[in-house]
Write a protein that holds these residues in place. Structure first.
Motif, PDB file in Angstrom:
ATOM      1  N   HIS A 146      19.730  -9.726 -16.879  1.00  0.00           N
ATOM      2  CA  HIS A 146      20.031  -9.632 -18.309  1.00  0.00           C
ATOM      3  C   HIS A 146      21.296  -8.820 -18.578  1.00  0.00           C
ATOM      4  O   HIS A 146      21.551  -8.402 -19.708  1.00  0.00           O
ATOM      5  N   ASN A 147      22.081  -8.574 -17.522  1.00  0.00           N
ATOM      6  CA  ASN A 147      23.396  -7.953 -17.648  1.00  0.00           C
ATOM      7  C   ASN A 147      23.349  -6.489 -18.104  1.00  0.00           C
ATOM      8  O   ASN A 147      23.966  -6.109 -19.098  1.00  0.00           O
ATOM      9  N   TYR A 148      22.636  -5.676 -17.348  1.00  0.00           N
ATOM     10  CA  TYR A 148      22.687  -4.214 -17.501  1.00  0.00           C
ATOM     11  C   TYR A 148      23.062  -3.621 -16.139  1.00  0.00           C
ATOM     12  O   TYR A 148      22.271  -2.897 -15.515  1.00  0.00           O
ATOM     13  N   VAL A 205      32.056  -0.728 -10.637  1.00  0.00           N
ATOM     14  CA  VAL A 205      30.936  -1.388 -11.305  1.00  0.00           C
ATOM     15  C   VAL A 205      31.451  -2.049 -12.576  1.00  0.00           C
ATOM     16  O   VAL A 205      32.233  -1.450 -13.325  1.00  0.00           O
ATOM     17  N   LYS A 206      31.024  -3.270 -12.824  1.00  0.00           N
ATOM     18  CA  LYS A 206      31.350  -3.948 -14.071  1.00  0.00           C
ATOM     19  C   LYS A 206      30.249  -3.677 -15.078  1.00  0.00           C
ATOM     20  O   LYS A 206      29.074  -3.937 -14.812  1.00  0.00           O
ATOM     21  N   THR A 207      30.602  -3.117 -16.227  1.00  0.00           N
ATOM     22  CA  THR A 207      29.622  -2.737 -17.241  1.00  0.00           C
ATOM     23  C   THR A 207      29.178  -3.953 -18.045  1.00  0.00           C
ATOM     24  O   THR A 207      29.778  -5.027 -17.984  1.00  0.00           O
ATOM     25  N   ARG A 208      28.122  -3.754 -18.826  1.00  0.00           N
ATOM     26  CA  ARG A 208      27.633  -4.823 -19.707  1.00  0.00           C
ATOM     27  C   ARG A 208      28.727  -5.290 -20.659  1.00  0.00           C
ATOM     28  O   ARG A 208      28.839  -6.482 -20.966  1.00  0.00           O
ATOM     29  N   ASP A 237      25.642   1.052 -20.953  1.00  0.00           N
ATOM     30  CA  ASP A 237      25.026  -0.261 -21.133  1.00  0.00           C
ATOM     31  C   ASP A 237      24.067  -0.266 -22.319  1.00  0.00           C
ATOM     32  O   ASP A 237      23.989  -1.238 -23.078  1.00  0.00           O
ATOM     33  N   ALA A 238      23.308   0.818 -22.486  1.00  0.00           N
ATOM     34  CA  ALA A 238      22.360   0.899 -23.600  1.00  0.00           C
ATOM     35  C   ALA A 238      23.092   0.966 -24.940  1.00  0.00           C
ATOM     36  O   ALA A 238      22.668   0.354 -25.925  1.00  0.00           O
TER      37      ALA A 238
END
Length: 453
Positions: A184-186, A288-291, A311-312
């Motif tokens: 879910h892309n987190y 790291v690639k973020t959301r 991400d949140a």
């Protein structure tokens, strides 16, 4: 908690006064009381238990410099004999006195038997007692969550706490666990928590009428922080069970909002992880690639809180909230700047910031605004990614951490970021060593005023 406060005025009179009012009070007492205080060399400060002619306790006087302070009577209940007491004080001080009386009875007793005060304070109304108890219970919830040993407060335990809260207040709660975060892309939440046997997760609670103004709370839920491969020293790691203090704060604040039925549409997001060392732990130098899509070069694995929060915070934008607030135990630099007992916060809206500062002063829950100094964003430059997760220089670290988070907040969103200690390093009146709630009463007071509760 309910047994600590009630609306019974039939107990032993308990007079709580400021030092300025003691002489006036004393002049109205009978000869027995005046003689007793004189013979016991009472100086008009602190506690005196006053007997009648048979030796039975007939009244109590407690003199403090500032009875309006919400922790002024924090040790009082523990000093009194068991029984029912009836509050005699200026009406404008009743709420503060009642709060400090009840919160002063707090003891973390999950793992040992403790002797609790067997006392009850009678107030003028049950409405006031109920109002104060809701504030106390929220503070107790925050303290208990932080004080729990890490083995018993991992991501799955935070999930259970939020699930129980959702059931109690008829809210909806869902979670994404482990590799579901990647699906879910987190990715940054997963990257920080993947090394632990306690699977990382994103906890998501919603409550209230969908037609009401949207307020979203985000809390850092790092249930234990070893520092990752950038391992913390022994002293720095000792109390890292408190690194989920941000999550504890938003859970306690959410309870306060729901139990008072504020007319808002509430959402609570908690990225819950454990930051440990393992063969698949996040490394310094990884990207790291973020959301949101920004790529982040990891300069320090101990700057993990901002990674789980970003991400949140990005997810929180999907609802276009009227107000977005996050709490986190994010930087030691904030403690260097303001000490451990004054939480700093950042805001994109100066009026809201000022209103929350004022609200905090009203309920003796002080907070202090810090600057989002934009030129420091240049310190996040990376040669191989869009940005790093922290600058290489130590100066302005709390500001830089807030600026990192701001990358993931929409420009039009009113956003506040609280960088809190979540821990009492010294024992104060009503505030024992250990987990502590900072700023949640200030924020709640602001929300209740803004949304006309």
């Amino acid at each position: 908690m309910n047994q600590l406060l009630n609306a019974n005025n039939q107990g032993i009179p308990l007079s709580i006064l400021s030092t300025d009012n003691f002489d006036s009070w004393l002049s109205q007492q009978n000869e027995l009381v005046r003689t007793w205080l004189k013979q016991t060399q009472y100086k008009g400060c602190g506690l005196s238990l006053i007997p009648n002619h048979t030796g039975a306790l007939t009244q109590v006087v407690f003199i403090v410099e500032t009875p309006e302070h919400y922790f002024s009577c924090g040790e009082l209940a523990k000093q009194l004999p068991a029984g029912q007491y009836s509050l005699k004080a200026d009406t404008k001080h009743h709420e503060a006195i009642a709060f400090s009386w009840a919160i002063g009875c707090y003891q973390f007793d999950v793992y040992k038997t403790v002797e609790k005060p067997q006392v009850t304070l009678g107030l003028a109304s049950q409405t006031l007692a109920d109002k104060v108890l809701k504030q106390v219970e929220a503070t107790v919830l925050v303290r208990d969550l932080i004080n729990m040993p890490p083995a018993d407060m991992m991501p799955e335990h935070l999930a259970q706490t939020m699930s129980d809260l959702a059931e109690q207040y008829d809210a909806n709660m869902s979670q994404l666990v482990g590799d579901e975060l990647l699906e879910h892309n987190y990715p940054t939440i997963h990257a920080v928590g993947r090394a632990s046997c306690h699977k990382p997760r994103l906890l998501d609670l919603t409550w209230g009428d969908e037609k009401h103004p949207k307020v979203t709370l985000v809390g850092k839920g790092v249930c234990f922080d070893s520092g990752g491969l950038d391992l913390k020293p022994k002293v720095g790691m000792r109390n890292m069970k408190k690194d989920m203090g941000g999550a504890a704060h938003v859970i306690g604040l959410a309870q306060l909002i729901m139990t008072n039925n504020l007319p808002i549409r509430l959402r609570v997001l908690v990225p819950a992880v454990e930051n440990v060392v393992s063969s698949n732990a996040l490394r310094p130098g990884d990207v790291v690639k973020t959301r949101q899509g920004l790529t982040v070069e990891i300069d320090n694995t101990d700057a993990e809180g901002r990674l789980v929060l970003c991400d949140a915070l990005n997810e929180a934008q999907n609802d276009d909230p009227e107000l977005l607030i996050d709490f986190a135990t994010l930087t030691g630099a904030m403690r260097i700047a303001l000490g451990t007992e004054l939480p700093g916060f950042f805001s994109t809206n100066r009026k809201i910031a000022n209103d929350i500062i004022d609200a905090g002063e009203d309920v003796f829950d002080p907070v202090w605004q810090m600057p989002l100094y934009q030129p420091y964003k240049e310190l996040f430059k990376s040669e191989i990614a869009d940005m790093t997760n922290c600058p290489t220089v130590p100066q302005g670290a709390a500001i830089c951490a807030a600026l990192y988070l701001q990358y993931f907040v929409d420009e039009k969103t009113d956003w506040l970021h609280f960088d809190v200690m979540a821990w009492n390093n010294r024992k104060l009146s009503g505030r024992p060593l250990g987990g502590e709630a900072f700023g949640i009463r200030a924020v709640y007071t602001y929300l209740a005023s803004r949304f006309n509760a």
